[in-house]
Design a protein around this motif. Structure first.
Motif, short mmCIF file in Angstrom:
data_model
loop_
_atom_site.label_atom_id
_atom_site.label_comp_id
_atom_site.label_asym_id
_atom_site.label_seq_id
_atom_site.Cartn_x
_atom_site.Cartn_y
_atom_site.Cartn_z
N ALA A 18 0.83 -1.20 0.00
CA ALA A 18 0.00 0.00 0.00
C ALA A 18 0.87 1.25 0.00
CB ALA A 18 -0.94 -0.01 1.19
N ASP A 21 2.21 1.65 -3.44
CA ASP A 21 1.16 2.14 -4.34
C ASP A 21 0.95 3.63 -4.14
OD1 ASP A 21 0.79 -0.40 -5.36
OD2 ASP A 21 -0.98 -0.83 -4.13
N GLU A 42 -14.89 -1.76 -5.56
CA GLU A 42 -14.40 -3.11 -5.27
C GLU A 42 -15.19 -4.10 -6.14
OE1 GLU A 42 -13.74 -5.98 -1.40
OE2 GLU A 42 -15.08 -4.26 -1.24
N THR A 46 -10.93 -7.61 -7.18
CA THR A 46 -10.03 -6.50 -6.88
C THR A 46 -10.58 -5.64 -5.74
OG1 THR A 46 -11.06 -4.97 -8.45
CG2 THR A 46 -9.22 -6.32 -9.26
N GLU A 47 -9.65 -5.01 -5.04
CA GLU A 47 -10.00 -4.04 -4.01
C GLU A 47 -10.42 -2.73 -4.70
OE1 GLU A 47 -6.72 -3.42 -1.32
OE2 GLU A 47 -6.01 -5.44 -1.68
N THR A 49 -9.81 0.63 -6.21
CA THR A 49 -8.62 1.19 -6.84
C THR A 49 -8.92 2.60 -7.29
OG1 THR A 49 -9.29 0.20 -8.95
CG2 THR A 49 -7.67 -1.01 -7.66
N ARG A 62 -3.85 2.02 -9.19
CA ARG A 62 -3.30 1.35 -8.01
C ARG A 62 -4.38 1.23 -6.94
NH1 ARG A 62 0.34 0.87 -11.09
NH2 ARG A 62 2.57 0.94 -10.70
N ARG A 63 -4.11 0.35 -5.97
CA ARG A 63 -4.98 0.24 -4.78
C ARG A 63 -4.76 1.46 -3.91
NH1 ARG A 63 -2.46 -4.82 -2.34
NH2 ARG A 63 -0.71 -3.66 -3.14
#
Length: 116
Positions: A18, A21, A42, A46-47, A49, A62-63
Motif C-alpha cells: 500500500a 502504491d 471493489e 479487486t479491491e 482502486t 493502483r490500490r
C-alpha cells in the motif's frame, strides 16, 4: 540489537504494498499535468482502486485503501476525485488507449516488414 527490538511491529506485506502504491501515485501525479482521480469500486477480484488520468489521457491504476483512502489521496495531492460509477472514465483516457493501440499495431507491422 536492543532488548526490545525484536518486539517492534514490522510492517506487513500488505502495508508495504500500500505504501508503494501511494508513493507511485504521488510520484505519477507530480510528474504529469492536469491529473484527476477516478475511484473504481471493489469487485469480486479487486479491491477499491483509483485511476489517475492526466490532461492527455495517460493513466495509471493502483490500490488506495478503500474509498476513504482515495479521498485522502485527492486531498493530499490537491486533485479532484470522481466516482467512476457516476462520471464514467474520461473520453481522453479512451482516446489515449486507442492511440497506444494504433502505435503498437504500427510498430508490429514495421517489425514484420523489416524482418526485425
Amino acid at each position: 540489537m536492543g532488548l526490545f527490538d525484536r518486539f517492534k511491529r514490522q510492517p506487513s506485506a500488505g502495508q508495504l504494498a500500500a505504501q508503494g502504491d501511494a508513493e507511485h501515485l504521488a510520484n505519477w501525479a507530480h510528474s504529469h499535468e492536469g491529473v484527476e482521480a477516478f475511484v473504481e469500486p471493489e469487485t469480486a477480484v479487486t479491491e477499491v482502486t483509483v485511476v489517475l488520468v492526466d490532461k492527455y489521457g495517460e493513466w495509471t491504476r493502483r490500490r488506495v485503501g478503500g474509498e476513504r483512502g482515495a479521498r485522502k489521496l485527492g486531498e493530499d495531492l490537491k486533485i479532484p476525485v470522481y466516482d467512476v460509477r457516476k462520471t464514467r472514465y474520461p473520453q481522453r483516457m479512451r482516446d489515449y488507449d486507442e492511440r497506444q493501440r494504433i502505435q503498437r499495431k504500427r510498430a508490429r507491422e514495421h517489425e514484420l516488414r523489416d524482418g526485425s
